[in-house]
Write a protein that holds these residues in place. Structure first.
Motif, mmCIF file in Angstrom:
data_model
loop_
_atom_site.group_PDB
_atom_site.id
_atom_site.type_symbol
_atom_site.label_atom_id
_atom_site.label_comp_id
_atom_site.label_asym_id
_atom_site.label_seq_id
_atom_site.Cartn_x
_atom_site.Cartn_y
_atom_site.Cartn_z
ATOM 1 N N PHE A 26 21.483 51.695 37.832
ATOM 2 C CA PHE A 26 22.651 50.888 38.180
ATOM 3 C C PHE A 26 22.391 50.113 39.473
ATOM 4 O O PHE A 26 22.106 50.704 40.506
ATOM 5 N N SER A 27 22.472 48.795 39.380
ATOM 6 C CA SER A 27 22.349 47.961 40.572
ATOM 7 C C SER A 27 23.655 47.231 40.856
ATOM 8 O O SER A 27 23.719 46.377 41.724
ATOM 9 N N ILE A 28 24.709 47.549 40.092
ATOM 10 C CA ILE A 28 26.003 46.883 40.254
ATOM 11 C C ILE A 28 26.685 47.377 41.517
ATOM 12 O O ILE A 28 26.777 48.579 41.774
ATOM 13 N N ASN A 29 27.169 46.443 42.315
ATOM 14 C CA ASN A 29 27.903 46.770 43.529
ATOM 15 C C ASN A 29 29.401 46.649 43.221
ATOM 16 O O ASN A 29 29.896 45.550 42.999
ATOM 17 N N PRO A 30 30.135 47.772 43.179
ATOM 18 C CA PRO A 30 31.562 47.715 42.805
ATOM 19 C C PRO A 30 32.363 46.784 43.701
ATOM 20 O O PRO A 30 33.300 46.132 43.245
ATOM 21 N N ARG A 31 32.013 46.715 44.977
ATOM 22 C CA ARG A 31 32.730 45.848 45.906
ATOM 23 C C ARG A 31 32.551 44.381 45.516
ATOM 24 O O ARG A 31 33.506 43.601 45.541
ATOM 25 N N GLU A 32 31.339 43.996 45.133
ATOM 26 C CA GLU A 32 31.083 42.622 44.712
ATOM 27 C C GLU A 32 31.802 42.322 43.403
ATOM 28 O O GLU A 32 32.397 41.253 43.243
ATOM 29 N N VAL A 33 31.756 43.253 42.465
ATOM 30 C CA VAL A 33 32.410 43.059 41.169
ATOM 31 C C VAL A 33 33.912 42.894 41.344
ATOM 32 O O VAL A 33 34.538 42.008 40.749
ATOM 33 N N ASP A 34 34.516 43.729 42.178
ATOM 34 C CA ASP A 34 35.953 43.644 42.412
ATOM 35 C C ASP A 34 36.324 42.297 43.019
ATOM 36 O O ASP A 34 37.335 41.684 42.646
ATOM 37 N N PHE A 35 35.498 41.806 43.947
ATOM 38 C CA PHE A 35 35.776 40.536 44.624
ATOM 39 C C PHE A 35 35.780 39.382 43.627
ATOM 40 O O PHE A 35 36.730 38.596 43.573
ATOM 41 N N VAL A 36 34.723 39.272 42.813
ATOM 42 C CA VAL A 36 34.607 38.119 41.918
ATOM 43 C C VAL A 36 35.576 38.201 40.742
ATOM 44 O O VAL A 36 36.111 37.182 40.282
ATOM 45 N N THR A 37 35.837 39.416 40.245
ATOM 46 C CA THR A 37 36.755 39.525 39.108
ATOM 47 C C THR A 37 38.194 39.255 39.530
ATOM 48 O O THR A 37 38.944 38.612 38.794
ATOM 49 N N SER A 38 38.585 39.715 40.717
ATOM 50 C CA SER A 38 39.949 39.449 41.172
ATOM 51 C C SER A 38 40.131 37.970 41.481
ATOM 52 O O SER A 38 41.178 37.379 41.178
ATOM 53 N N PHE A 39 39.106 37.329 42.050
ATOM 54 C CA PHE A 39 39.167 35.891 42.315
ATOM 55 C C PHE A 39 39.304 35.124 40.998
ATOM 56 O O PHE A 39 40.154 34.256 40.855
ATOM 57 N N GLY A 40 38.462 35.468 40.018
ATOM 58 C CA GLY A 40 38.509 34.797 38.728
ATOM 59 C C GLY A 40 39.805 35.040 37.990
ATOM 60 O O GLY A 40 40.368 34.135 37.361
ATOM 61 N N ARG A 41 40.306 36.284 38.071
ATOM 62 C CA ARG A 41 41.551 36.630 37.381
ATOM 63 C C ARG A 41 42.716 35.816 37.947
ATOM 64 O O ARG A 41 43.577 35.339 37.200
ATOM 65 N N GLU A 42 42.737 35.630 39.258
ATOM 66 C CA GLU A 42 43.853 34.927 39.874
ATOM 67 C C GLU A 42 43.828 33.431 39.567
ATOM 68 O O GLU A 42 44.867 32.824 39.317
ATOM 69 N N ILE A 43 42.643 32.821 39.581
ATOM 70 C CA ILE A 43 42.625 31.385 39.265
ATOM 71 C C ILE A 43 42.850 31.165 37.774
ATOM 72 O O ILE A 43 43.417 30.151 37.363
ATOM 73 N N THR A 44 42.449 32.116 36.938
ATOM 74 C CA THR A 44 42.752 32.005 35.512
ATOM 75 C C THR A 44 44.260 32.057 35.291
ATOM 76 O O THR A 44 44.805 31.321 34.456
ATOM 77 N N ALA A 45 44.937 32.916 36.049
ATOM 78 C CA ALA A 45 46.400 32.971 35.963
ATOM 79 C C ALA A 45 47.004 31.631 36.357
ATOM 80 O O ALA A 45 47.960 31.156 35.727
ATOM 81 N N LEU A 46 46.419 30.983 37.371
ATOM 82 C CA LEU A 46 46.927 29.682 37.802
ATOM 83 C C LEU A 46 46.705 28.623 36.731
ATOM 84 O O LEU A 46 47.620 27.854 36.393
ATOM 85 N N THR A 47 45.502 28.558 36.169
ATOM 86 C CA THR A 47 45.227 27.537 35.146
ATOM 87 C C THR A 47 46.057 27.784 33.892
ATOM 88 O O THR A 47 46.457 26.835 33.216
ATOM 89 N N ASP A 48 46.329 29.052 33.582
ATOM 90 C CA ASP A 48 47.193 29.358 32.442
ATOM 91 C C ASP A 48 48.608 28.842 32.691
ATOM 92 O O ASP A 48 49.247 28.269 31.798
ATOM 93 N N VAL A 49 49.094 29.044 33.926
ATOM 94 C CA VAL A 49 50.434 28.582 34.276
ATOM 95 C C VAL A 49 50.496 27.060 34.208
ATOM 96 O O VAL A 49 51.456 26.468 33.715
ATOM 97 N N MET A 50 49.443 26.408 34.699
ATOM 98 C CA MET A 50 49.401 24.947 34.685
ATOM 99 C C MET A 50 49.234 24.384 33.273
ATOM 100 O O MET A 50 49.511 23.217 33.036
ATOM 101 N N GLY A 51 48.743 25.222 32.377
ATOM 102 C CA GLY A 51 48.517 24.761 31.019
ATOM 103 C C GLY A 51 47.259 23.934 30.872
ATOM 104 O O GLY A 51 47.134 23.141 29.942
#
Length: 401
Positions: A26-51
């Motif tokens: 395992f070379s996955i860094n949980p801190r890095e994964v959490d950072f990028v997934t939360s960032f992506g999840r939030e902007i996806t929520a924004l683009t979904d809202v914008m349509g």
């Protein structure tokens, strides 16, 4: 020798079976994964809202262009056998910006971790780091919206919002396009001054507060980044998201490996320890741009009592070192608590009231600035939130031997 062989056989009984997945795989860094997934999840929520449709990947360095459509539909009443008149429409490209990977870094010392604990020193600063990266994306978007070409002035907030919605729907209709919805952007104080004591249901996406189905708009974003006294609107299907993939394989081959979200690779994040300085360092790269495809389908309506951009007089002079100049200011500049920023260019840079100039260099009167003769300096006075409240420009002449 027999004792050694027996001991070896016993140790084999406790060893991991062949091909067992262990922590070494395992070379996955949980801190890095959490950072990028939360960032992506939030902007996806924004683009979904914008349509908006799925964001579009671009190569680093691609020049982005907005569009300006014009043309006229010819009469369809044509006599039998006559040539049908040609309706001519054209789309003029308007250069917007060059999409590029931006690089960011933060560091937390071992002393800070020891004093405040891991949660406060690392996790909380990671969250603030992510928030400010989101703010950078939105500040660029808001600055772009302020350049919208459907401008007018109205007497009240409600009328400004109503006319902004009407103008963008009318613009899309004239382009023979159907607006799937209208997104409006308003100043926080303007919104709550209008509401008074009324209650509304406010939601949040990518750090942006919004309400749905308000005064004819499908969605209204409420932000202090929008200048007071301005109402902006555009069709939701006029909003486009472009990004550069920070997980490009060539970066990894060059020894620069960033963790990204495989589904929405908007940001790359990497953490490592700097033993020479005894600190934990974080690195982020991001090439994310949100803008409107058609500039003449973005309405910027001013409420009649809204403040205007103050005028600053910039007086340049040659510096003492070859290739430099200095400048002094007069007029409405220098209010205590405000900041001065500047930018050089081949022409004076247009500035809108309330534009975010956080990333412009700091201007200091009398300080020598390297440039070339014939370039223009644009100086902006901004409030404590880096919103432009005054601006001026001048052509410079640098010292030459």
């Amino acid at each position: 020798m027999n004792r050694i062989k027996k001991l070896a056989r016993r140790l084999q009984l406790f060893a991991a079976e062949p091909n067992t997945i262990t922590t070494q795989q395992f070379s996955i860094n949980p801190r890095e994964v959490d950072f990028v997934t939360s960032f992506g999840r939030e902007i996806t929520a924004l683009t979904d809202v914008m349509g908006t449709s799925r964001p579009i990947r671009k190569q680093n360095g691609t020049t982005l262009t907005a569009m300006k459509a014009k043309g006229e539909l010819q009469s369809g009443v044509v006599a039998e056998g006559d040539v049908i008149p040609l309706s001519q429409f054209e789309v003029e490209p308007v250069s917007f910006a060059t999409i590029q990977l931006l690089k960011y870094r933060k560091a937390v010392t071992i002393e800070s971790i020891e004093k405040y604990g891991l949660q406060a020193a690392i996790a909380m600063t990671d969250e603030e780091f992510k928030t400010q990266l989101q703010d950078e994306v939105m500040a660029q978007f808001y600055n772009f919206l302020l350049t919208g070409q459907l401008t007018s002035e109205e007497s009240t907030f409600q009328m400004a919002l109503s006319m902004a919605i009407g103008r963008v729907k009318d613009a899309f209709k004239k382009m023979h396009r159907q607006a799937t919805g209208v997104a409006a952007f308003v100043n926080t104080l303007d919104m709550y001054e209008y509401l008074g004591g009324a209650q509304i249901t406010v939601q949040t996406a990518f750090g942006m507060d919004y309400v749905e189905n308000f005064l004819g708009a499908d969605i209204v974003f409420i932000s202090s980044e929008i200048p007071k006294g301005r109402v902006i609107a555009t069709p939701t299907n006029n909003i486009v998201v472009y990004y550069v993939d920070p997980g490009d394989s060539e970066f990894a081959q060059a020894g620069l490996s960033y963790t990204t979200d495989a589904q929405v690779p908007y940001i790359g994040y990497h953490t490592e320890g700097n033993y020479q300085r005894a600190q934990s360092e974080s690195f982020a790269i991001m090439g994310l741009t949100i803008f409107a495809e058609y500039l003449n389908a973005v309405a910027v309506v001013t409420i009649s009592d809204a403040p205007d951009l103050a005028s600053i007089t910039v007086t340049p002079a040659q510096g003492t070192t070859d290739g430099t100049f200095t400048a002094t200011l007069s007029g409405d500049a220098g209010t205590p608590g405000n900041v001065l920023k500047y930018k050089m260019g081949a022409a004076a840079i247009p500035v809108e009231y309330g534009e975010n100039v956080r990333n412009w260099p700091v201007f200091t009167e009398g300080a020598e600035i390297a440039s070339e003769t014939g370039q223009y300096i644009t100086v902006v006075e901004a409030d404590q939130y880096f919103k432009a409240i005054g601006a001026g420009n001048a052509q410079v002449t640098v010292k030459t031997s």
